[in-house]
Design an enzyme around this catalytic site. Structure first.
Site, PDB file in Angstrom:
ATOM      1  N   ALA A 137       0.764  -1.322  -0.080  1.00  0.00           N
ATOM      2  CA  ALA A 137       0.115   0.251  -0.030  1.00  0.00           C
ATOM      3  C   ALA A 137       0.707   1.289   0.252  1.00  0.00           C
ATOM      4  CB  ALA A 137      -0.533   0.145   1.351  1.00  0.00           C
ATOM      5  N   ARG A 166      -4.754  -0.466  -9.643  1.00  0.00           N
ATOM      6  CA  ARG A 166      -5.330  -2.110  -8.594  1.00  0.00           C
ATOM      7  C   ARG A 166      -5.908  -1.631  -8.585  1.00  0.00           C
ATOM      8  NH1 ARG A 166      -0.992  -5.435  -6.756  1.00  0.00           N
ATOM      9  NH2 ARG A 166      -2.041  -5.576  -5.484  1.00  0.00           N
ATOM     10  N   ASP A 225      -5.109  -2.717   2.506  1.00  0.00           N
ATOM     11  CA  ASP A 225      -4.933  -1.986   1.589  1.00  0.00           C
ATOM     12  C   ASP A 225      -5.927  -1.791   1.704  1.00  0.00           C
ATOM     13  OD1 ASP A 225      -3.597  -4.879   0.582  1.00  0.00           O
ATOM     14  OD2 ASP A 225      -3.115  -4.026  -0.898  1.00  0.00           O
ATOM     15  N   ASN A 276      -7.075  -6.965   3.372  1.00  0.00           N
ATOM     16  CA  ASN A 276      -5.627  -7.216   2.930  1.00  0.00           C
ATOM     17  C   ASN A 276      -5.270  -8.582   2.362  1.00  0.00           C
ATOM     18  OD1 ASN A 276      -2.687  -6.738   3.607  1.00  0.00           O
ATOM     19  ND2 ASN A 276      -3.155  -8.008   4.939  1.00  0.00           N
TER      20      ASN A 276
END
Lengths: 340, 340
Positions: B46, B79, B224, B234
């Site tokens: 991240a 992403r 994340d 995550n």
């Protein structure tokens, strides 16, 4: 095709380490080669190991020059977690006093009983799925390989999946890949594809999450050893799946032959967990995944507490642990069983 | 060594897909190449993605012939689960009206803030471990890679492990390999070995079981995206670890920068989960693991419910979710933050 069988005075088995790339049949004529095959997982799965152990004793008995007792001990110790292996060995070895033909006859009975048991487990498990899920199409998640390759024919947990498919009750199967040795990715998908069962593969840690998202409504798993209180040793990953199934309210069902039930072991705390070579974790099919010199912990099995298990299905009964039924007291006609 | 940085008018980054075998530094001078690098996980984590996004906007701003808005959109979408990427992009893009130098200056501020944040997270997380565990030596389990490679320096969850090691409070670390892309096996072990931190690697499904057997007394994971109610997205595997930590009574701590906290997302149900290419599941580092034609499901992330999380540690605070503290109301001086 049978995973393991007795053919013309020797053991023939599919080498499961070569799947899914190659279908190779090994012909084994001596016990040390068989012990090695068991250790390197060329044959694996609780029922298949029972048959391998019994047939191994038949091999040992057929050669009078060999040290029979030594071979029996080596076979028994080849996979410490698998109670079926020791059981198969012991059943065949008990007939040693009656000569090689009697030992072989007993080993073949072990084989035939495992085949019959697999078919029965599939039927009982599919009946239970109907009971648990009603008319809902089943999406079944499973771990490791519990199909015909793990038995002689049909399988244990995967026999239930196959039976549900044949009854047109199955929507699809989700197979966990089962690191480190990838029995799910290599073997279960291969068997499901051959049987025409719709399926998809997932990484192991996706299983618990997908359950929490409602992606499956039934979990079926095999067992290497079931303690008297219902605690169940099975391939690593089973525990986390059971925990997630409980969290998601999805039934979690163990499917295994009666020979896996070990009433002499009180609980999971008494089950020895096999720690395998840590380098299995540091590579995948011969390709390194971690820096050279990395150490690992490699518990090959885990123990799922009985409190997380909905039911245990064997070839003779369904024990609803979620309703307080017990393996020890609820077994009908235990004294009449030819298997115990 | 910084994972990603701005060097002589271009982005330089370690290609994490080549680790641990080769340490290769990529020099990136255009946005499409950067988007591709983000998509194929050459840069991941991240905080690092936030810096990559901001520096990418600086790249786009430096070339007046390019379609700036198009590049900004492409970077933002590379992403979908990673809120930091979009945040980094937006912060730098907001300065576009002031010219390329202003955009670059903002991007470098994003970088410097992430570095400072990583060090602060390590300290706060280590303090929390002392609070939770007293004088007991810490055995910390973690998933994926949250070290310097996931940030610019130091990391998030792994910064806590490193800090505990430097304070002589750490007994050892257990790293889950993190299938399908093996960030734990490839990257975390590499970082821990370089830092001299005692560690062992485990397969993902061994994490939950080893927690149930008392093999670790602390779990640290990154994030994340953290929703307003504390639900945390995550890497896949985090959920099953949190569930097992709860079952075992082991503290489960999320360590992530404030930029990961997304108060605009109410709960985990509102977080889109990135489904990646299903063939990532069917192979490992280029070696097939399943029969040709096998289909898979590949959720790259999971969502851990807030109820399973002991605390969220950021660079500015520790939010004890287990004590009913909330991310939204307990943040001190939110209006004074340079980060929001």
């Amino acid at each position: 095709v049978r995973t393991i069988d007795w053919v013309d005075g020797a053991i023939e088995m599919i080498d499961q380490t070569r799947l899914p790339d190659d279908v190779v049949t090994l012909r084994i004529t001596d016990v040390p080669t068989l012990v090695d095959a068991i250790r390197r997982l060329a044959v694996r799965g609780a029922p298949a190991l029972g048959v391998a152990g019994a047939l191994g004793v038949a091999l040992a008995a057929s050669d009078l020059r060999d040290d029979f007792e030594h071979h029996v001990r080596a076979l028994r110790a080849a996979r410490p977690t698998a109670v079926n292996l020791a059981r198969g060995v012991d059943r065949a070895a008990a007939r040693a006093g009656d000569g090689p033909a009697a030992v072989l006859a007993e080993a073949l009975r072990v084989r035939d009983e495992e085949i019959a048991a697999s078919w029965a487990m599939g039927r009982r498990g599919a009946d239970l799925a109907d009971e648990l899920l009603g008319a809902r199409p089943v999406v079944a998640m499973t771990v490791c390989n519990t199909g015909g390759l793990a038995a002689v024919e049909r399988g244990t947990a995967l026999a239930v999946v196959t039976e549900l498919h044949e009854r047109r009750r199955l929507s699809s199967a989700l197979a966990m890949e089962t690191r480190p040795l990838l029995q799910g990715a290599r073997l279960t998908t291969w068997e499901l594809a051959r049987a025409g069962v719709p399926h998809r593969l997932i990484v192991d840690s996706a299983g618990p999450f997908l359950l929490s998202r409602g992606a499956a409504n039934l979990v079926v798993a095999g067992a290497d050893r079931i303690a008297a209180n219902g605690d169940t040793a099975n391939k690593i990953g089973t525990f986390s799946l059971a925990l997630a199934a409980r969290y998601a309210g999805v039934p979690f069902v163990i499917v295994a032959p009666e020979s896996t039930v070990d009433l002499g072991t009180a609980s999971g705390a008494d089950i020895a967990i096999e720690d395998r070579d840590d380098q299995e974790v540091c590579s995948v099919r011969g390709v390194r995944t971690a820096p050279a010199g990395t150490a690992a912990i490699n518990p090959a099995f885990d123990v799922t507490p009985a409190e997380l298990i909905t039911a245990v299905v064997t070839e003779r009964r369904v024990v609803r642990l979620d309703r307080g039924e017990r393996l020890a007291v609820s077994r009908p006609h235990a004294e009449a069983s030819p298997r115990r």
